[in-house]
Design a protein around this motif. Structure first.
Motif, PDB file in Angstrom:
ATOM      1  N   UNK A 111      45.787  49.255  56.500  1.00  0.00           N
ATOM      2  CA  UNK A 111      44.674  48.418  56.067  1.00  0.00           C
ATOM      3  C   UNK A 111      45.146  46.974  56.011  1.00  0.00           C
ATOM      4  N   UNK A 112      44.228  46.047  56.246  1.00  0.00           N
ATOM      5  CA  UNK A 112      44.528  44.613  56.241  1.00  0.00           C
ATOM      6  C   UNK A 112      43.777  43.950  55.099  1.00  0.00           C
ATOM      7  N   UNK A 113      44.493  43.195  54.289  1.00  0.00           N
ATOM      8  CA  UNK A 113      43.869  42.426  53.213  1.00  0.00           C
ATOM      9  C   UNK A 113      43.980  40.947  53.535  1.00  0.00           C
ATOM     10  N   UNK A 114      42.848  40.275  53.633  1.00  0.00           N
ATOM     11  CA  UNK A 114      42.817  38.825  53.840  1.00  0.00           C
ATOM     12  C   UNK A 114      42.565  38.197  52.471  1.00  0.00           C
ATOM     13  N   UNK A 115      43.503  37.377  52.017  1.00  0.00           N
ATOM     14  CA  UNK A 115      43.473  36.919  50.633  1.00  0.00           C
ATOM     15  C   UNK A 115      43.260  35.414  50.540  1.00  0.00           C
ATOM     16  N   UNK A 116      42.821  34.988  49.355  1.00  0.00           N
ATOM     17  CA  UNK A 116      42.505  33.578  49.139  1.00  0.00           C
ATOM     18  C   UNK A 116      43.557  32.841  48.351  1.00  0.00           C
ATOM     19  N   UNK A 117      44.767  33.385  48.306  1.00  0.00           N
ATOM     20  CA  UNK A 117      45.902  32.739  47.653  1.00  0.00           C
ATOM     21  C   UNK A 117      47.047  32.674  48.656  1.00  0.00           C
ATOM     22  N   UNK A 164      48.961  45.123  56.158  1.00  0.00           N
ATOM     23  CA  UNK A 164      49.300  43.697  56.236  1.00  0.00           C
ATOM     24  C   UNK A 164      48.491  42.906  55.232  1.00  0.00           C
ATOM     25  N   UNK A 165      49.178  41.995  54.540  1.00  0.00           N
ATOM     26  CA  UNK A 165      48.542  40.974  53.724  1.00  0.00           C
ATOM     27  C   UNK A 165      48.503  39.691  54.553  1.00  0.00           C
ATOM     28  N   UNK A 166      47.351  39.057  54.625  1.00  0.00           N
ATOM     29  CA  UNK A 166      47.169  37.898  55.499  1.00  0.00           C
ATOM     30  C   UNK A 166      46.586  36.742  54.701  1.00  0.00           C
ATOM     31  N   UNK A 167      47.168  35.558  54.869  1.00  0.00           N
ATOM     32  CA  UNK A 167      46.664  34.377  54.175  1.00  0.00           C
ATOM     33  C   UNK A 167      46.814  33.145  55.054  1.00  0.00           C
ATOM     34  N   UNK A 168      45.852  32.248  54.929  1.00  0.00           N
ATOM     35  CA  UNK A 168      45.941  30.954  55.591  1.00  0.00           C
ATOM     36  C   UNK A 168      46.701  29.954  54.725  1.00  0.00           C
ATOM     37  N   UNK A 169      46.923  30.326  53.470  1.00  0.00           N
ATOM     38  CA  UNK A 169      47.500  29.400  52.490  1.00  0.00           C
ATOM     39  C   UNK A 169      49.000  29.646  52.326  1.00  0.00           C
ATOM     40  N   UNK A 215      45.092  39.910  39.273  1.00  0.00           N
ATOM     41  CA  UNK A 215      46.452  40.310  38.926  1.00  0.00           C
ATOM     42  C   UNK A 215      46.600  41.821  38.821  1.00  0.00           C
ATOM     43  N   UNK A 216      45.538  42.524  38.487  1.00  0.00           N
ATOM     44  CA  UNK A 216      45.608  43.975  38.351  1.00  0.00           C
ATOM     45  C   UNK A 216      45.950  44.661  39.672  1.00  0.00           C
ATOM     46  N   UNK A 217      45.877  43.931  40.781  1.00  0.00           N
ATOM     47  CA  UNK A 217      46.107  44.536  42.098  1.00  0.00           C
ATOM     48  C   UNK A 217      47.532  44.326  42.613  1.00  0.00           C
ATOM     49  N   UNK A 218      48.491  44.083  41.735  1.00  0.00           N
ATOM     50  CA  UNK A 218      49.877  43.926  42.182  1.00  0.00           C
ATOM     51  C   UNK A 218      50.371  45.170  42.912  1.00  0.00           C
ATOM     52  N   UNK A 219      50.135  46.334  42.338  1.00  0.00           N
ATOM     53  CA  UNK A 219      50.591  47.579  42.976  1.00  0.00           C
ATOM     54  C   UNK A 219      49.875  47.792  44.307  1.00  0.00           C
ATOM     55  N   UNK A 220      48.587  47.490  44.346  1.00  0.00           N
ATOM     56  CA  UNK A 220      47.826  47.631  45.594  1.00  0.00           C
ATOM     57  C   UNK A 220      48.370  46.686  46.653  1.00  0.00           C
ATOM     58  N   UNK A 221      48.679  45.451  46.270  1.00  0.00           N
ATOM     59  CA  UNK A 221      49.216  44.481  47.234  1.00  0.00           C
ATOM     60  C   UNK A 221      50.533  44.971  47.823  1.00  0.00           C
ATOM     61  N   UNK A 222      51.389  45.560  46.993  1.00  0.00           N
ATOM     62  CA  UNK A 222      52.664  46.086  47.499  1.00  0.00           C
ATOM     63  C   UNK A 222      52.431  47.216  48.489  1.00  0.00           C
ATOM     64  N   UNK A 223      51.486  48.087  48.187  1.00  0.00           N
ATOM     65  CA  UNK A 223      51.180  49.194  49.113  1.00  0.00           C
ATOM     66  C   UNK A 223      50.633  48.668  50.439  1.00  0.00           C
ATOM     67  N   UNK A 224      49.770  47.664  50.363  1.00  0.00           N
ATOM     68  CA  UNK A 224      49.187  47.106  51.585  1.00  0.00           C
ATOM     69  C   UNK A 224      50.273  46.459  52.445  1.00  0.00           C
ATOM     70  N   UNK A 225      51.160  45.687  51.826  1.00  0.00           N
ATOM     71  CA  UNK A 225      52.232  45.040  52.586  1.00  0.00           C
ATOM     72  C   UNK A 225      53.154  46.070  53.225  1.00  0.00           C
ATOM     73  N   UNK A 226      53.342  47.204  52.581  1.00  0.00           N
ATOM     74  CA  UNK A 226      54.227  48.245  53.107  1.00  0.00           C
ATOM     75  C   UNK A 226      53.557  49.043  54.224  1.00  0.00           C
ATOM     76  N   UNK A 227      52.272  49.337  54.065  1.00  0.00           N
ATOM     77  CA  UNK A 227      51.575  50.239  54.983  1.00  0.00           C
ATOM     78  C   UNK A 227      50.603  49.512  55.905  1.00  0.00           C
TER      79      UNK A 227
END
Length: 372
Positions: free
Chosen positions: A168-174, A196-201, A182-194
């Motif tokens: 899964x790909x998460x496009x984030x605003x940070x 992609x986390x994507x940001x323009x910033x 902040x409650x999504x720290x664990x989710x963000x780690x899972x996404x980066x592992x499985x």
């Protein structure tokens, strides 16, 4: 180790106050894509720039640049530049395309056909259940599920894909090193592992209200279509849907009860021309031709960017990949070594094979040949 001089030049320009993606792309176009020449050119005309830009170019913050470079030097982190051959072609067609993307995870996923699933933060249990079901069905059909990692529908779509062993790909605003909410720290780690986390910033950028419309244009721009599960009037999901329509992408909406205020946004979209859908299969059928066209465009571009009409991938080329895969899971890098192809080009071949039901994407950027 990363090419420090190359990325330092990129980071200086990405952080130049007031330059923005359009200004950076214009600088690059005037210097044949050479980031060092673009930096020299802009620095030479700094007297004509606003004070903040001039001061930054003359005395960039070395501490901040060092932190950026340290982030890039970590495994799985990448600055995907618009001059890279595997920069997502769909983003080149949107208004105000980004100049670069910070990616944590598998940047190759940005070349796969994506469906954005968005909806209300204060979603209902029924809405989250629908989001989960559509995310898993679309993922199993070969589409990468993308969303914005917000509460509610976004989080449910990401979690469903991950729980099914799908990317899964998460496009984030940070910045890529920040998590919001902040409650999504664990989710963000899972996404980066499985996935992609994507940001323009750049790293260190906090959440700001004006960042999310910019994020939304990337989310809709990376996807072939956007599905809105629940949305009130007004809502950020409707903004994403509007951007998708303006970018020439398909917009899908789930109908709901007339007594549910979170169905009103979807009903408005349907009145405005979005496709009413009840099953994931309807989305797959609508987007399959565009997914195949995307794969062929990528194959053509990577084969010979100067050829006005290059050939599409052949059945023989697909068979070479299938033969190299064998019958067990294989990492993308290992497969690229076996067939002597760059990862970006191989991703395109795998995309077409996946849509044809011959290959399955697995967690950890691995692939497996399917029976038959």
């Amino acid at each position: 180790m990363i090419d420090t001089d190359f990325f330092r030049a990129w980071l200086i320009l990405l952080r130049t106050p007031g330059l923005g993606p359009a200004g950076l792309r214009e600088c690059l176009a005037g210097q044949a894509g050479d980031i060092h020449a673009a930096l020299r050119s802009l620095s030479a005309q700094s007297d004509s720039l606003p004070d903040a830009a001039r001061d930054w170019l003359r005395h960039p913050c070395e501490k901040r640049l060092a932190a950026d470079l340290a982030w890039l030097d970590q495994p799985g982190h990448r600055l995907l530049c618009c001059t890279d051959e595997d920069f997502p072609p769909l983003l080149e067609t949107i208004p105000q395309p980004p100049a670069a993307l910070f990616v944590a995870g598998s940047a190759e996923l940005l070349l796969h056909p994506q469906v954005a699933i968005v909806g209300a933060r204060a979603s209902t249990l029924s809405g989250r259940t629908h989001a989960r079901a559509f995310a898993q069905a679309l993922g199993r059909a070969g589409f990468v599920v993308a969303s914005g990692m917000a509460d509610g529908i976004d989080g449910a779509a990401h979690e469903a894909a991950l729980d099914a062993g799908l990317p899964t790909v998460a496009v984030i605003g940070t910045g890529p090193d920040r998590v919001y909410p902040r409650k999504h720290h664990a989710l963000a780690r899972r996404i980066a592992w499985q996935g992609a986390l994507v940001s323009e910033f750049p790293p260190g950028t906090p959440a700001r209200a004006d960042h999310f419309p910019r994020r939304n244009r990337l989310l809709s721009g990376l996807a072939l279509g956007t599905l809105v599960v629940e949305a009130g009037l007004p809502s950020g999901s409707l903004i994403t849907a509007r951007l998708a329509a303006e970018q020439g992408r398909e917009v899908f909406a789930l109908p709901g009860s007339i007594h549910n205020p979170l169905a009103r946004g979807c009903h408005q979209l349907i009145r405005d021309g979005a496709r009413l859908v009840e099953t994931a299969g309807e989305i797959v059928d609508a987007l399959a031709p565009a997914a195949v066209a995307l794969g062929r465009e990528l194959a053509s571009r990577l084969d010979d960017p100067t050829d006005p009409a290059p050939a599409a991938p052949t059945d023989a080329a697909g068979q070479i990949v299938l033969d190299a895969l064998g019958h067990g899971p294989m990492a993308l890098d290992e497969l690229a070594g076996r067939v002597a192809q760059p990862v970006a080009g191989l991703t395109t071949a795998l995309l077409l094979l996946e849509l044809d039901g011959k290959v399955e994407a697995l967690p950890g950027n691995r692939y497996q040949r399917l029976p038959g």
